[in-house]
Design an enzyme around this catalytic site. Sequence first.
Site, mmCIF file in Angstrom:
data_model
loop_
_atom_site.group_PDB
_atom_site.id
_atom_site.type_symbol
_atom_site.label_atom_id
_atom_site.label_comp_id
_atom_site.label_asym_id
_atom_site.label_seq_id
_atom_site.Cartn_x
_atom_site.Cartn_y
_atom_site.Cartn_z
ATOM 1 N N GLU A 1 34.038 62.589 13.122
ATOM 2 C CA GLU A 1 33.011 62.385 14.141
ATOM 3 C C GLU A 1 33.412 61.132 14.907
ATOM 4 O O GLU A 1 33.549 60.064 14.320
ATOM 5 C CB GLU A 1 31.634 62.160 13.505
ATOM 6 C CG GLU A 1 30.914 63.426 13.075
ATOM 7 C CD GLU A 1 30.359 64.230 14.239
ATOM 8 O OE1 GLU A 1 30.896 65.343 14.462
ATOM 9 O OE2 GLU A 1 29.437 63.771 14.908
ATOM 10 N N ASP B 1 20.654 54.936 17.258
ATOM 11 C CA ASP B 1 21.463 54.219 16.277
ATOM 12 C C ASP B 1 20.834 52.897 15.869
ATOM 13 O O ASP B 1 20.140 52.257 16.646
ATOM 14 C CB ASP B 1 22.857 53.950 16.861
ATOM 15 C CG ASP B 1 23.679 55.216 16.936
ATOM 16 O OD1 ASP B 1 23.947 55.803 15.863
ATOM 17 O OD2 ASP B 1 24.023 55.643 18.043
ATOM 18 N N TYR C 1 23.513 69.573 11.998
ATOM 19 C CA TYR C 1 23.544 68.173 11.558
ATOM 20 C C TYR C 1 22.152 67.817 11.043
ATOM 21 O O TYR C 1 21.202 67.745 11.813
ATOM 22 C CB TYR C 1 23.921 67.287 12.748
ATOM 23 C CG TYR C 1 24.262 65.842 12.417
ATOM 24 C CD1 TYR C 1 23.413 65.043 11.662
ATOM 25 C CD2 TYR C 1 25.432 65.269 12.907
ATOM 26 C CE1 TYR C 1 23.728 63.729 11.386
ATOM 27 C CE2 TYR C 1 25.760 63.947 12.643
ATOM 28 C CZ TYR C 1 24.894 63.183 11.884
ATOM 29 O OH TYR C 1 25.205 61.870 11.624
#
Lengths: 274, 392
Positions: free
Chosen positions: A53, A64, A178
């Site tokens: 990734e 994030d 995911y």
Amino acid sequence: MNNGPETYPEMFKRVKEKSEGAFIPFVVAGDPDLETSLLVVKEMVNAGADALEIGFPFSDPVADGPTIQAADVRALKSGMTTSKGFEFIRHIREFTDIPIGLLVYYNLIYQRGIGQFYKEAQKNGVNGILIADLPPEEASSAIEFSKKFGISQIFMVAQTTSNSRLSHISQMAEGFIYVVAVKGVTGARSDLERDTLDLIHRVRKHTDLPICVGFGISKTDHIKKVLKAGSNGAIVASVLVELIEKYQEDRRVMLMEIRRLCLALKKATRGCGP
Amino acid sequence: MISDGKFGKYGGIFVPELLIPAIEELESAFYQYKDDKNFNKELDYYLREFAGRPTSLYHTQRLSEKLGCKIYLKREDLLHTGAHKINNTLGQGLLAKFMGKERLIAETGAGQHGIATAVIGALFGFPTDVYMGSEDIKRQRLNVFRMELSGARVISVESGSKTLKDSINEALRDWITNVDNTHYLIGSSMGPHPYPTMVKHFQSVIGRESRKQILEKDDKLPDAVIACVGGGSNAIGIFSAFQDDREVELIGAEGGGEGPSGRNGATLSFGTEGVLHGSLSFVLQDDDGQISEAHSVSAGLDYPGVGPEHSLMMVEGRAKYEPVMDNEALRGFKLLSKYEGIIPALESSHAVACAEKYAKKPENKGKTIIINLSGRGDKDMHIVSQKMGAGV
């Protein structure tokens, strides 16, 4: 590379045949600089990464936590651009065929031109694209170009994702699903919530696609648990990025530590295949 | 979702999947309560008794005379906490209460929205966390103290540029982590759907009052309505009542900072289309889409994005947006203080300066203008005194 890079289905088949789960490490392209991050990726591949990734750095990465944001800042400071990001992928393709997924924020794609971005991604050997801030509601253009250029459009699901959304997302997604392991943003955590394992079971009921778990996977024990619960792979990010941050002044040690951790993480996937 | 939250192609819901359920819940509650009798009765009560609505539409005498136009001020500066921000924090705070949320979070740049949120936290008894860039905290000690007095916790943001956009990033991350019990009280008409629509709804009281007041006083609509635009909430609030009256010019004054080649906050004037903080709109960015740091002498206009409906109104030609430079805004600040005894916020000073430029055009002589005086200037005394060399 005679037949082009390995595809996601080929990779998941390969690890399954060995009764393993997929180990997928993450790195921000250009953290702390282009040359070093290429060496980091090389170590990851040599230590047994099954896929990669790659994050393209963004100035405002809302999904994030502080660790990845700091990596984005380092990469941008070192002069990373979208063009250099693709150049980075091209260099990775010189030494490995394993699948490469991009993790990007939508504005980078929007500014490049959506079609142009997917075209360059394909040309440079990208297998999949996950856009952190693009839910299915806004994804029609991205999906159109992902199909046109043969790139897997990867989507995230989380504990907060309802069953009806899970079905909907499974139908749109390609490559793998995911699964976000924790409530919150990226970052290394010591506990893996019971809910995460339940979520893997729930996702499994809604999709035939492989499942990979990310966010907060930092220990060999986490990997064993999520694979045992039915995940096909584990994505490890913050704990690796922390090593880059910690040893940015001493590249030799950084690469050694990355290698050591990746070897251990890959080892944890063995004998744990679904 | 009930709506896609689009204004033309602008707006939308560009957020991580983790936030979607929270946004669905918020959207559904907003559409449920916005026309609910009990909700509106309570909101009206607090707007009147706590915030001080309605605010007057004041006909300036000496300023009108000086500029050769009939100039009205919509006196949002007279509201509790000194700015229009309270209209929105009361609305969203009450909505959070009706939704059964237990905690408020907010972002703030200079501290105005943080204060307006802290006050609502105190009013309704919510624990309140306000995210504020560490750079902004240094510059605005007094506002930090005000928030803390109202019981809010001010959380210092050390990431990125350590200013407003990073505070929004941190608040979004908090919301992603605590969606179950927390309401994120966004302070402007930006962000993902339903925020632009919801903030407009709660700020539209400015426009409704202004339209009614001007018709009572003049028996006709104004020629122009002028408001400053950072994220754009006070502007969209007052524009909302005149959007369908094509004969009324709508003008947004952006933070032009040091001008197009220098640092600025004039997103519509100098920016390009992009996706920031959940919606497609205009943003200040480089060719790759990395977001630039904004600058304006007024902290409230110091933001590299803008509400999506303003982008649509600009491209459709319904509203005009003009950059007002730092030095022009300071002149507007002094002009209103000297001629009317009303000290405007530096944000609102941009609208005053814009009105001055409008009035000076020969074709606009004698026209009627409403300036939305969105806030009062007490908070800006130290900046202005520094710039004037008074050293207060």
